[in-house]
Enzyme design. Structure first.
Site, short mmCIF file in Angstrom:
data_model
loop_
_atom_site.label_atom_id
_atom_site.label_comp_id
_atom_site.label_asym_id
_atom_site.label_seq_id
_atom_site.Cartn_x
_atom_site.Cartn_y
_atom_site.Cartn_z
N LYS A 197 -69.80 5.90 37.33
CA LYS A 197 -68.84 4.89 37.14
C LYS A 197 -69.73 3.57 37.17
O LYS A 197 -69.61 2.45 36.58
CB LYS A 197 -67.57 5.08 37.57
CG LYS A 197 -66.82 5.89 37.04
CD LYS A 197 -65.21 5.77 37.01
CE LYS A 197 -64.47 6.93 36.24
NZ LYS A 197 -63.13 7.02 36.30
N LYS B 13 -69.11 15.01 30.32
CA LYS B 13 -67.54 15.84 30.23
C LYS B 13 -66.92 14.94 29.32
O LYS B 13 -67.11 13.72 29.07
CB LYS B 13 -67.04 15.60 31.76
CG LYS B 13 -66.54 14.26 32.08
CD LYS B 13 -65.36 14.48 33.30
CE LYS B 13 -64.73 13.10 33.54
NZ LYS B 13 -63.65 13.11 34.39
N LYS C 101 -61.50 10.23 28.88
CA LYS C 101 -60.69 9.38 27.89
C LYS C 101 -61.35 7.85 28.09
O LYS C 101 -60.87 7.07 27.25
CB LYS C 101 -59.19 9.44 28.35
CG LYS C 101 -59.04 8.94 30.12
CD LYS C 101 -57.56 8.87 30.60
CE LYS C 101 -57.02 9.94 31.58
NZ LYS C 101 -57.46 9.49 32.69
#
Ligand code: ATP
Ligand code: LTN
Length: 336
Positions: free
Chosen positions: A120, A202, A205
């Protein structure tokens, strides 16, 4: 159930989900499907992890509506707020309070190894904030407050659960028996659903490419279109293999939504092309998600009813959380 367990209290389960966007088929197959199943057998606590969501930038109005919609999806899936405790993380201040105690018992070095932080922070180089770094400590607090035996999550959360276990063990060794050391509960099929556009990543969203993920609330047409466009190889054989990540991901999805084994799926599509298979996956997924969307559309209309439920949920959660929190405070040496 075996005889000696008849009078035993049911084991406890806790899990949370972030309201960081539209919930995806990955969230459903990796985690939420298990939440629904586990409520039959266990004493379950489920939360919308809104505090975790602001580790990446969220537009305030969008965050507010996502918190409502995530809570409503949990109900639409069939999670019963009477039978279980279903709440919004920020409504129970013991989560942030315990996370401070845990932070002071967690090493910088162990946090630095977390792969989600690395991913992230690479994705948002302009906002590598301290909350993103200490995210797993807040997650450990979410878990340890409720003393769960099991934590149902997708495979990507395994590393965070291991840290939560390490923190619990260390804290217990130092201060006495306070926390239960939880076990991860990761599904056999669907633990890691991959992006439809890049099967090395992966399904997420927060991926900007909307064709890479299927939302639980997507329409049938959108679902079928996204599966038709899913990236596959050119070999045109429906078979699970390491060098066929795209088609393997579709087989995993089809097998998870139809409860068929991989061998059964491969047999069903023997001699058929990818076009037929992709359409079948799209239809099976759309059929699974349609009743959830239908219930969601009803539930989200009544904000007052939702408010009553999440407030009751927070009260039930706080009753449990307070006890654990104050016990920990006392053991650490604070004056109560
Ligand atoms: P983001 O994509 O914004 O990082 P996320 O969907 O990974 O969010 P959460 O919403 O907190 O993160 O995840 C909720 C649950 O869904 C977790 O248990 C997580 O393991 C599971 N999950 C998320 N993505 C997948 C996936 N692609 N496959 C299987 N399980 C998943
Ligand atoms: N980090 C988790 C969401 C989460 C969670 C939790 C999961 C926050 N707190 C406690 C299980 C238990 C994620 O799935 N990304």
């Amino acid at each position: 159930m075996c005889e000696e367990n008849i009078n035993a209290a049911p084991k406890r389960v806790l899990s949370c989900i972030q309201p960081s966007g539209m919930l995806t088929l990955g969230n459903y197959l990796g985690a939420l499907k298990n939440w629904v199943a586990m409520q039959e057998e266990f004493d379950c606590t489920f939360a919308v992890a809104d505090l975790h969501a602001i580790t990446v930038r969220q537009e305030p109005a969008a965050l507010r509506s996502q918190i409502y919609s995530t809570y409503a999806i949990l109900l639409a899936l069939g999670i019963d707020p009477e039978k279980n405790t279903v709440f919004i993380q920020s409504h129970v201040p013991e989560h942030t309070a315990l996370s401070w105690l845990l932070s002071c018992n967690t090493q910088f070095g162990e946090m630095s190894r977390m792969t989600q932080f690395k991913d992230k922070s690479a994705k948002h180089p302009e906002n590598v904030n301290v909350g993103l770094f200490s995210y797993p400590v807040l997650m450990a607090a979410d878990i340890l407050l409720y003393k769960p035996d099991f934590v149902p999550v997708g495979a990507d959360q395994k590393q965070h659960l291991e840290i939560a276990r390490d923190i619990a063990i260390r804290f217990n060794n130092k201060y006495g028996d306070i926390f239960t050391v939880p076990e991860p509960y990761i599904p056999k099929a669907g633990a890691r659903i991959m992006s439809l556009q890049d099967p090395a990543k992966k399904m997420s969203k927060s991926d900007d490419n909307q064709n890479s993920w299927v939302a639980i609330l997507d329409s049938k047409d959108d679902i079928i279109r996204k599966f038709k466009r899913a990236v596959t190889d050119s070999d045109a054989v429906v078979r699970m293999a390491d060098d066929k990540p795209g088609i393997s991901n579709l087989i995993t999805i089809y097998s998870a939504v139809t409860d068929k084994t991989v061998a059964e799926v491969e047999r069903e599509f023997e001699g058929k092309g990818y076009g037929d298979f992709k359409l079948a996956v799209g239809e099976a997924v759309a059929d699974t998600l349609a009743p959830i969307k239908q219930r969601y559309d009803e539930i989200i209309k009544d904000k007052k009813a939702l408010e009553t439920l999440y407030k009751e949920g927070a009260q039930k959660a706080e009753y449990v959380a307070r006890k654990t929190y104050f016990k920990a405070m006392k053991k650490v040496g604070f004056v109560l």
